[in-house]
Design a protein around this motif. Structure first.
Motif, PDB file in Angstrom:
ATOM      1  N   UNK A  81      30.089  44.307  62.184  1.00 40.04           N
ATOM      2  CA  UNK A  81      28.673  44.436  61.851  1.00 40.04           C
ATOM      3  C   UNK A  81      28.520  44.312  60.338  1.00 40.04           C
ATOM      4  N   UNK A  82      28.118  43.124  59.919  1.00 38.75           N
ATOM      5  CA  UNK A  82      28.195  42.870  58.488  1.00 38.75           C
ATOM      6  C   UNK A  82      27.202  43.699  57.680  1.00 38.75           C
ATOM      7  N   UNK A  83      26.060  44.098  58.303  1.00 42.15           N
ATOM      8  CA  UNK A  83      25.108  44.911  57.543  1.00 42.15           C
ATOM      9  C   UNK A  83      25.715  46.264  57.176  1.00 42.15           C
ATOM     10  N   UNK A  84      26.711  46.692  57.949  1.00 45.18           N
ATOM     11  CA  UNK A  84      27.317  47.989  57.665  1.00 45.18           C
ATOM     12  C   UNK A  84      28.511  47.869  56.738  1.00 45.18           C
ATOM     13  N   UNK A  85      28.805  46.646  56.347  1.00 43.90           N
ATOM     14  CA  UNK A  85      29.982  46.480  55.484  1.00 43.90           C
ATOM     15  C   UNK A  85      29.621  46.650  54.024  1.00 43.90           C
ATOM     16  N   UNK A  86      30.597  47.092  53.248  1.00 44.41           N
ATOM     17  CA  UNK A  86      30.308  47.343  51.837  1.00 44.41           C
ATOM     18  C   UNK A  86      30.663  46.162  50.954  1.00 44.41           C
ATOM     19  N   UNK A  87      31.404  45.226  51.486  1.00 43.28           N
ATOM     20  CA  UNK A  87      31.651  44.011  50.707  1.00 43.28           C
ATOM     21  C   UNK A  87      31.867  42.836  51.657  1.00 43.28           C
ATOM     22  N   UNK A  88      31.772  41.646  51.103  1.00 45.78           N
ATOM     23  CA  UNK A  88      31.827  40.436  51.928  1.00 45.78           C
ATOM     24  C   UNK A  88      33.057  39.600  51.615  1.00 45.78           C
ATOM     25  N   UNK A  89      34.074  40.254  51.070  1.00 43.35           N
ATOM     26  CA  UNK A  89      35.258  39.500  50.635  1.00 43.35           C
ATOM     27  C   UNK A  89      36.030  38.860  51.785  1.00 43.35           C
ATOM     28  N   UNK A  90      35.732  39.256  53.011  1.00 48.47           N
ATOM     29  CA  UNK A  90      36.413  38.654  54.163  1.00 48.47           C
ATOM     30  C   UNK A  90      35.504  37.698  54.940  1.00 48.47           C
ATOM     31  N   UNK A  91      34.329  37.405  54.424  1.00 41.71           N
ATOM     32  CA  UNK A  91      33.498  36.396  55.064  1.00 41.71           C
ATOM     33  C   UNK A  91      32.613  36.928  56.177  1.00 41.71           C
ATOM     34  N   UNK A  92      32.282  36.045  57.126  1.00 43.03           N
ATOM     35  CA  UNK A  92      31.248  36.353  58.115  1.00 43.03           C
ATOM     36  C   UNK A  92      31.534  35.811  59.519  1.00 43.03           C
ATOM     37  N   UNK A  93      30.909  36.480  60.466  1.00 46.22           N
ATOM     38  CA  UNK A  93      30.714  35.961  61.823  1.00 46.22           C
ATOM     39  C   UNK A  93      31.988  35.541  62.523  1.00 46.22           C
ATOM     40  N   UNK A  94      31.896  34.457  63.250  1.00 47.33           N
ATOM     41  CA  UNK A  94      33.052  34.016  64.044  1.00 47.33           C
ATOM     42  C   UNK A  94      34.189  33.530  63.167  1.00 47.33           C
ATOM     43  N   UNK A  95      33.883  33.242  61.907  1.00 47.94           N
ATOM     44  CA  UNK A  95      34.904  32.774  60.981  1.00 47.94           C
ATOM     45  C   UNK A  95      35.460  33.899  60.121  1.00 47.94           C
ATOM     46  N   UNK A  96      35.020  35.102  60.375  1.00 48.38           N
ATOM     47  CA  UNK A  96      35.475  36.263  59.614  1.00 48.38           C
ATOM     48  C   UNK A  96      37.000  36.236  59.496  1.00 48.38           C
ATOM     49  N   UNK A  97      37.503  36.627  58.326  1.00 51.65           N
ATOM     50  CA  UNK A  97      38.955  36.608  58.093  1.00 51.65           C
ATOM     51  C   UNK A  97      39.677  37.297  59.246  1.00 51.65           C
ATOM     52  N   UNK A  98      40.546  36.545  59.895  1.00 50.94           N
ATOM     53  CA  UNK A  98      41.186  37.102  61.076  1.00 50.94           C
ATOM     54  C   UNK A  98      42.306  38.076  60.702  1.00 50.94           C
ATOM     55  N   UNK A  99      42.727  38.027  59.463  1.00 55.62           N
ATOM     56  CA  UNK A  99      43.831  38.890  59.040  1.00 55.62           C
ATOM     57  C   UNK A  99      43.381  40.114  58.253  1.00 55.62           C
ATOM     58  N   UNK A 100      42.098  40.449  58.317  1.00 52.56           N
ATOM     59  CA  UNK A 100      41.592  41.528  57.445  1.00 52.56           C
ATOM     60  C   UNK A 100      42.271  42.868  57.715  1.00 52.56           C
ATOM     61  N   UNK A 101      42.610  43.138  58.960  1.00 54.22           N
ATOM     62  CA  UNK A 101      43.245  44.434  59.258  1.00 54.22           C
ATOM     63  C   UNK A 101      44.641  44.495  58.655  1.00 54.22           C
ATOM     64  N   UNK A 102      45.331  43.376  58.761  1.00 56.87           N
ATOM     65  CA  UNK A 102      46.669  43.306  58.168  1.00 56.87           C
ATOM     66  C   UNK A 102      46.553  43.411  56.652  1.00 56.87           C
ATOM     67  N   UNK A 103      45.561  42.733  56.099  1.00 60.68           N
ATOM     68  CA  UNK A 103      45.383  42.742  54.641  1.00 60.68           C
ATOM     69  C   UNK A 103      45.113  44.158  54.151  1.00 60.68           C
ATOM     70  N   UNK A 104      44.206  44.842  54.791  1.00 63.52           N
ATOM     71  CA  UNK A 104      43.858  46.184  54.318  1.00 63.52           C
ATOM     72  C   UNK A 104      45.023  47.152  54.464  1.00 63.52           C
ATOM     73  N   UNK A 105      45.775  46.996  55.553  1.00 60.35           N
ATOM     74  CA  UNK A 105      46.949  47.869  55.719  1.00 60.35           C
ATOM     75  C   UNK A 105      47.965  47.593  54.614  1.00 60.35           C
ATOM     76  N   UNK A 106      48.165  46.325  54.280  1.00 58.31           N
ATOM     77  CA  UNK A 106      49.098  45.985  53.206  1.00 58.31           C
ATOM     78  C   UNK A 106      48.642  46.566  51.876  1.00 58.31           C
ATOM     79  N   UNK A 107      47.352  46.461  51.606  1.00 58.46           N
ATOM     80  CA  UNK A 107      46.845  46.988  50.340  1.00 58.46           C
ATOM     81  C   UNK A 107      47.042  48.500  50.300  1.00 58.46           C
ATOM     82  N   UNK A 108      46.758  49.155  51.408  1.00 59.61           N
ATOM     83  CA  UNK A 108      46.898  50.607  51.428  1.00 59.61           C
ATOM     84  C   UNK A 108      48.348  51.027  51.158  1.00 59.61           C
ATOM     85  N   UNK A 109      49.271  50.458  51.908  1.00 58.44           N
ATOM     86  CA  UNK A 109      50.647  50.977  51.841  1.00 58.44           C
ATOM     87  C   UNK A 109      51.320  50.604  50.509  1.00 58.44           C
TER      88      UNK A 109
END
Ligand code: HEM
Length: 542
Positions: free
Chosen positions: A433-461
């Motif tokens: 739900x893009x209206x609830x997102x705080x940034x758009x660095x992963x894009x939009x809709x059906x083309x939304x970055x498919x690796x965002x969960x992996x990316x965020x986990x990598x950044x965290x750890x």
């Protein structure tokens, strides 16, 4: 065509044939587009040669068109040279909307989706220990010895970016092919991957090739089409690389080894469905990807996931160095929750809301892909009375949206507090739900970055461990004793050209925060070698 011109969104007037092509700097378009955004408002139209381009400058417009009307806005204006010629039309990033893209995206979801991506976490945890150890060993090498930057301004193996890039490539290699890369120095396989990725990034820059924007040029014979000759040559290099990686998976499978990773499980499932041998570049009956398609698709995911993650890490470090009070606050939070007896781990995430807010604020302030990857329409459409033509390139101007002062108080300032509520876990920037997102660095809709969960986990750890274990600082100018630190606000000096804009290489010294931290970092690195053996993966070579 003046009647059509009237209903198109407003925009700068161009010149015949070339349109606005010469007004828009191909290698660094976002500052110019933002200037136009403030002049023309939420939606603007430009023409790049024969290509219609609509730029969406507010989150509202992008949410409406790229997310809610995703059924029409999920294609790509495929760059002819980088997609058709270099990739034979087979990379995911620029593939048009259709059966092939859908088959690939669906197959990938089994490896990259929110649930399955959790299976990668043990690997991310192991590899993050290696990265931490490498940065500790790096120490002040790039400051006092070899600066790690060659005469062309490119980073070499001795720059601190190298172990960070190794981390990101290794995690993605594992997710896609079930293998890892165990050293960053003198590693020709890794260099080849970087060369291919770098070349693609340059060749796919919108507006870089006239053949991208003037379709009639595509009919020129080779002798008049140097871009085609060049792209063909590079195509063969990529083909060798990507097909080689898939061949290796096939050999492993034939040897009866049950290796993980997207390609391996895909090949097993395809064989089970009776399609063990599927030469070709399309889909089989039953929509299985044939070999060449699979090879290029997998390679393009490796590319989408590697440097993006590594360079977001490098961006975060730069922001922390520029904001010492923020760094101190994040570190105090981590110290209070984690202590010195162990490293931060996944379970700590909920109790590190300020630190997570720092990552989000970095991605808001400096989106790695400032204009996202342009979408394209499949049908004519209308928005607020404006005509949006079929086949139009639609750019979500992430840069402008992140600097919208109505949405973000004091948008040019770096303020993690905007995403932070004391005592409450900070939610990540991803989600449908893009209206609830705080940034758009992963894009939009059906083309939304498919690796965002992996990316965020990598950044965290990786970043929680970096803050926990190592002090890092910029070298001091011997004369003024002031830190030599790139100025974040200096677009040209600090940030690279290209549609992925990364921090130009800068120097950092790393040091363990205490003898105890150092000991634990070494012990965990040693312990992970046993895990590699258990998993039948290559141990680290330093
Ligand atoms: C911080 C790191 C990352 C950033 C900033 C990033 C950003 C993006 C952006 C802006 C897009 C285009 C979205 C759109 O068209 O609206 C994209 C697409 C994509 N990303 Fe990422 N990405 C990151 C990490 C990753 C990782 C780790 C992977 C995989 C392991 C990945 C896989 C993909 C794929 C497969 C696509 C293409 C989707 C499509 O065209 O259908 N990305 N990414």
């Amino acid at each position: 065509d003046s009647s059509r011109r009237r209903i198109l969104p407003p925009g700068p007037s161009g010149i015949p044939i070339l349109g606005n092509l010469l007004q828009l700097p191909a290698l660094r378009p976002h500052p110019k587009l933002c200037e136009w955004a403030s002049q023309y408002g939420e939606i603007l139209y430009v023409k790049l040669g024969g290509q219609d381009v609509i730029v969406l400058n507010t989150a509202e417009a992008a949410d409406e068109l790229l997310s809610r009307r995703s059924h029409n806005y999920s294609s790509r204006a495929m760059p002819h040279v980088a997609h058709d010629l270099l990739r034979d039309g087979l990379g995911i990033t620029f593939m048009g909307y259709g059966t092939s893209w859908r088959a690939l995206r669906k197959a990938l979801q089994v490896a990259l989706g929110p649930g399955p991506s959790k299976n990668l976490r043990p690997m991310q945890e192991y590899e993050s220990r290696v990265m931490l150890y490498d940065l500790m060993r790096h120490g002040d090498n790039s400051v006092v010895r070899d600066c790690g930057i060659n005469a062309h301004g490119e980073v070499t193996d001795s720059h601190w970016y190298a172990p960070v890039r190794r981390y990101a490539t290794s995690v993605t290699l594992f997710a896609i092919y079930g293998k890892r890369t165990n050293r960053f120095q003198n590693n020709p396989n890794l260099h080849l991957i970087y060369d291919v990725v770098d070349n693609f990034s340059r060749m796919s820059q919108p507006g870089n090739y006239l053949a991208d924007v003037f379709p009639f040029l595509r009919h020129f014979p080779d002798i008049l089409a140097p871009w085609r000759v060049k792209a063909r040559k590079f195509h063969l290099r990529e083909k060798g690389l990507w097909e080689g990686l898939v061949e290796e998976c096939k050999t492993v499978m034939q040897d009866g080894e049950d290796r993980g990773g997207f390609v391996n499980s895909y090949l097993r499932a395809r064989a089970k469905a009776g399609q063990e041998n599927a030469p070709g570049r399309g889909l089989t009956e039953g929509d299985w990807m044939q070999d060449k398609f699979l090879a290029f698709a997998a390679g393009s995911v490796l590319e989408a996931g590697s440097d993006t993650t590594a360079m977001t890490i490098a961006t975060f470090v730069l922001y922390m160095l520029n904001h010492p009070q923020v760094l101190q606050k994040a570190r105090e939070e981590i110290d209070a929750v984690v202590g010195t007896e162990r490293m931060p781990d996944w379970d700590d995430e909920e109790r590190l809301p300020y630190f997570v807010a720092c990552i989000k604020e970095t991605m808001r302030h400096r989106p790695l892909v400032p204009l996202g990857i342009p979408h394209a329409t499949m049908e004519d459409d209308f928005y607020k009375g404006y005509h949006i033509p079929k086949g139009c390139m639609v750019i979500g101007n992430i840069w402008a949206m992140h600097r919208d002062s109505e949405r973000f108080y004091n948008p040019t300032a770096f303020i993690p507090e905007r995403f932070y509520e004391e005592g409450k876990p900070t939610r990540w920037g991803t989600g449908p739900i893009s209206q609830e997102r705080d940034h758009y660095s992963f894009g939009w809709g059906r083309r939304f970055c498919q690796g965002s969960h992996i990316a965020e986990a990598s950044l965290f750890i990786t970043l929680s461990r970096l803050l926990w274990g190592l002090d890092f600082s910029a070298p001091l100018d011997p004369k003024t004793q002031r830190p030599i630190l790139p100025d974040i606000a200096n677009e040209e000096a600090t940030w690279s050209e290209g549609f992925v804009s990364i921090p130009n290489p800068y120097k950092v010294r790393f040091a363990p925060r205490s003898a105890k931290h150092a000991e634990l970092i070494c012990d965990e690195f040693e312990a992970v070698q046993a895990e590699w053996r258990r998993m039948r993966l290559d141990v680290d070579e330093r």
